[in-house]
Write a protein that holds these residues in place. Structure first.
Motif, PDB file in Angstrom:
ATOM      1  N   ILE A  45     -11.536  11.526  31.657  1.00  0.00           N
ATOM      2  CA  ILE A  45     -12.957  11.790  31.853  1.00  0.00           C
ATOM      3  C   ILE A  45     -13.569  10.572  32.536  1.00  0.00           C
ATOM      4  N   LYS A  46     -14.460  10.795  33.504  1.00  0.00           N
ATOM      5  CA  LYS A  46     -15.143   9.685  34.171  1.00  0.00           C
ATOM      6  C   LYS A  46     -16.125   9.039  33.200  1.00  0.00           C
ATOM      7  N   PRO A  47     -16.327   7.712  33.302  1.00  0.00           N
ATOM      8  CA  PRO A  47     -17.251   7.039  32.385  1.00  0.00           C
ATOM      9  C   PRO A  47     -18.649   7.659  32.363  1.00  0.00           C
ATOM     10  N   GLU A  48     -19.157   8.041  33.525  1.00  0.00           N
ATOM     11  CA  GLU A  48     -20.514   8.594  33.577  1.00  0.00           C
ATOM     12  C   GLU A  48     -20.625   9.977  32.915  1.00  0.00           C
ATOM     13  N   ASP A  49     -19.502  10.667  32.723  1.00  0.00           N
ATOM     14  CA  ASP A  49     -19.495  11.988  32.084  1.00  0.00           C
ATOM     15  C   ASP A  49     -19.091  11.933  30.612  1.00  0.00           C
ATOM     16  N   TRP A  50     -18.568  10.787  30.169  1.00  0.00           N
ATOM     17  CA  TRP A  50     -17.939  10.708  28.857  1.00  0.00           C
ATOM     18  C   TRP A  50     -18.896  11.036  27.715  1.00  0.00           C
ATOM     19  N   HIS A  51     -20.083  10.480  27.681  1.00  0.00           N
ATOM     20  CA  HIS A  51     -20.960  10.709  26.527  1.00  0.00           C
ATOM     21  C   HIS A  51     -21.318  12.187  26.374  1.00  0.00           C
ATOM     22  N   SER A  52     -21.693  12.840  27.455  1.00  0.00           N
ATOM     23  CA  SER A  52     -22.074  14.256  27.344  1.00  0.00           C
ATOM     24  C   SER A  52     -20.875  15.122  26.969  1.00  0.00           C
ATOM     25  N   ILE A  53     -19.700  14.817  27.486  1.00  0.00           N
ATOM     26  CA  ILE A  53     -18.510  15.603  27.127  1.00  0.00           C
ATOM     27  C   ILE A  53     -18.110  15.317  25.673  1.00  0.00           C
ATOM     28  N   ALA A  54     -18.294  14.084  25.212  1.00  0.00           N
ATOM     29  CA  ALA A  54     -18.011  13.767  23.811  1.00  0.00           C
ATOM     30  C   ALA A  54     -18.908  14.588  22.883  1.00  0.00           C
ATOM     31  N   VAL A  55     -20.175  14.736  23.237  1.00  0.00           N
ATOM     32  CA  VAL A  55     -21.092  15.562  22.438  1.00  0.00           C
ATOM     33  C   VAL A  55     -20.595  17.008  22.426  1.00  0.00           C
ATOM     34  N   ILE A  56     -20.171  17.502  23.573  1.00  0.00           N
ATOM     35  CA  ILE A  56     -19.659  18.877  23.664  1.00  0.00           C
ATOM     36  C   ILE A  56     -18.418  19.041  22.799  1.00  0.00           C
ATOM     37  N   PHE A  57     -17.505  18.055  22.837  1.00  0.00           N
ATOM     38  CA  PHE A  57     -16.309  18.124  21.987  1.00  0.00           C
ATOM     39  C   PHE A  57     -16.697  18.184  20.504  1.00  0.00           C
ATOM     40  N   TYR A  58     -17.680  17.386  20.114  1.00  0.00           N
ATOM     41  CA  TYR A  58     -18.107  17.378  18.714  1.00  0.00           C
ATOM     42  C   TYR A  58     -18.680  18.744  18.318  1.00  0.00           C
ATOM     43  N   VAL A  59     -19.535  19.284  19.168  1.00  0.00           N
ATOM     44  CA  VAL A  59     -20.121  20.603  18.892  1.00  0.00           C
ATOM     45  C   VAL A  59     -19.039  21.680  18.877  1.00  0.00           C
ATOM     46  N   TYR A  60     -18.035  21.535  19.737  1.00  0.00           N
ATOM     47  CA  TYR A  60     -16.922  22.483  19.821  1.00  0.00           C
ATOM     48  C   TYR A  60     -16.018  22.402  18.586  1.00  0.00           C
ATOM     49  N   GLY A  61     -16.167  21.355  17.769  1.00  0.00           N
ATOM     50  CA  GLY A  61     -15.405  21.268  16.532  1.00  0.00           C
ATOM     51  C   GLY A  61     -14.517  20.051  16.382  1.00  0.00           C
ATOM     52  N   TYR A  62     -14.473  19.180  17.384  1.00  0.00           N
ATOM     53  CA  TYR A  62     -13.674  17.954  17.255  1.00  0.00           C
ATOM     54  C   TYR A  62     -14.491  16.968  16.428  1.00  0.00           C
ATOM     55  N   ASN A  63     -14.361  17.125  15.107  1.00  0.00           N
ATOM     56  CA  ASN A  63     -15.225  16.430  14.170  1.00  0.00           C
ATOM     57  C   ASN A  63     -14.627  15.143  13.612  1.00  0.00           C
ATOM     58  N   TYR A  64     -13.444  14.771  14.060  1.00  0.00           N
ATOM     59  CA  TYR A  64     -12.782  13.586  13.512  1.00  0.00           C
ATOM     60  C   TYR A  64     -12.205  12.741  14.638  1.00  0.00           C
ATOM     61  N   LEU A  65     -12.598  11.481  14.671  1.00  0.00           N
ATOM     62  CA  LEU A  65     -12.024  10.527  15.619  1.00  0.00           C
ATOM     63  C   LEU A  65     -10.906   9.791  14.889  1.00  0.00           C
ATOM     64  N   ARG A  66      -9.671  10.073  15.259  1.00  0.00           N
ATOM     65  CA  ARG A  66      -8.537   9.412  14.598  1.00  0.00           C
ATOM     66  C   ARG A  66      -8.444   7.949  14.981  1.00  0.00           C
ATOM     67  N   SER A  67      -8.627   7.673  16.264  1.00  0.00           N
ATOM     68  CA  SER A  67      -8.542   6.288  16.708  1.00  0.00           C
ATOM     69  C   SER A  67      -9.138   6.130  18.091  1.00  0.00           C
ATOM     70  N   GLN A  68      -9.435   4.887  18.401  1.00  0.00           N
ATOM     71  CA  GLN A  68      -9.840   4.487  19.744  1.00  0.00           C
ATOM     72  C   GLN A  68      -9.125   3.179  20.007  1.00  0.00           C
TER      73      GLN A  68
END
Length: 158
Positions: free
Chosen positions: A31-54
């Protein structure tokens, strides 16, 4: 080969690049840096509710820096949760990536460690400062072009 999540992103017009699958069959997306935050929100809403690691790494000397997120979609009654890796690449000269702290609070220390070791600035992180190295440390120790200082301050252990 395009995975299920990548196909879903394409269907909804979200720009990304599929990087294939790892040995466990987990899809990796770029994902491009400028798109990352909005796509992260979409992933969370889509059900990706757990961040295992960064984590973050230096791709090659003088090259890009990468921040990698391992997200999991956990639901009741599901034996095998869905997982995805997201890679966000940033330029070495001005490595800036939006922080996802407001979405997954567990990324707090992980983004701080990536900043401390590689110098990636996570925009809108509430406490972005060194976590392992002293505040006075110069440079980013895990960059492949880092030159270690020829001195170390010996601190009194008492």
């Amino acid at each position: 080969m395009q995975g299920r999540l990548s196909a879903w992103l394409v269907k909804h017009g979200l720009i990304h690049r599929s990087l294939g699958f790892d040995y466990q069959g987990i899809e990796t997306l770029q994902i491009k840096p400028e798109d990352w935050h909005s796509i992260a929100v979409i992933f969370y809403v889509y059900g990706y509710n757990y961040l295992r690691s960064q984590c973050a790494y230096d791709v090659e000397p003088g090259g890009l820096l990468a921040s990698v997120y391992h997200l999991t979609r956990i639901k009741d009654g599901v034996d095998q949760p869905e997982e995805v890796y997201v890679k966000v690449f940033a330029s070495r000269r001005n490595p800036r990536i939006p922080s996802i702290f407001c979405i997954w609070k567990s990324v707090d220390f992980q983004e701080r460690e990536s900043y401390d070791m590689l110098g990636i600035s996570y925009d809108n992180h509430p406490r972005l400062k060194r976590i392992l190295m002293p505040e006075s440390w110069i440079g980013w120790p895990l960059r492949k072009d880092y030159i270690a200082p020829n001195f170390y301050e010996i601190q009194d252990a008492h």
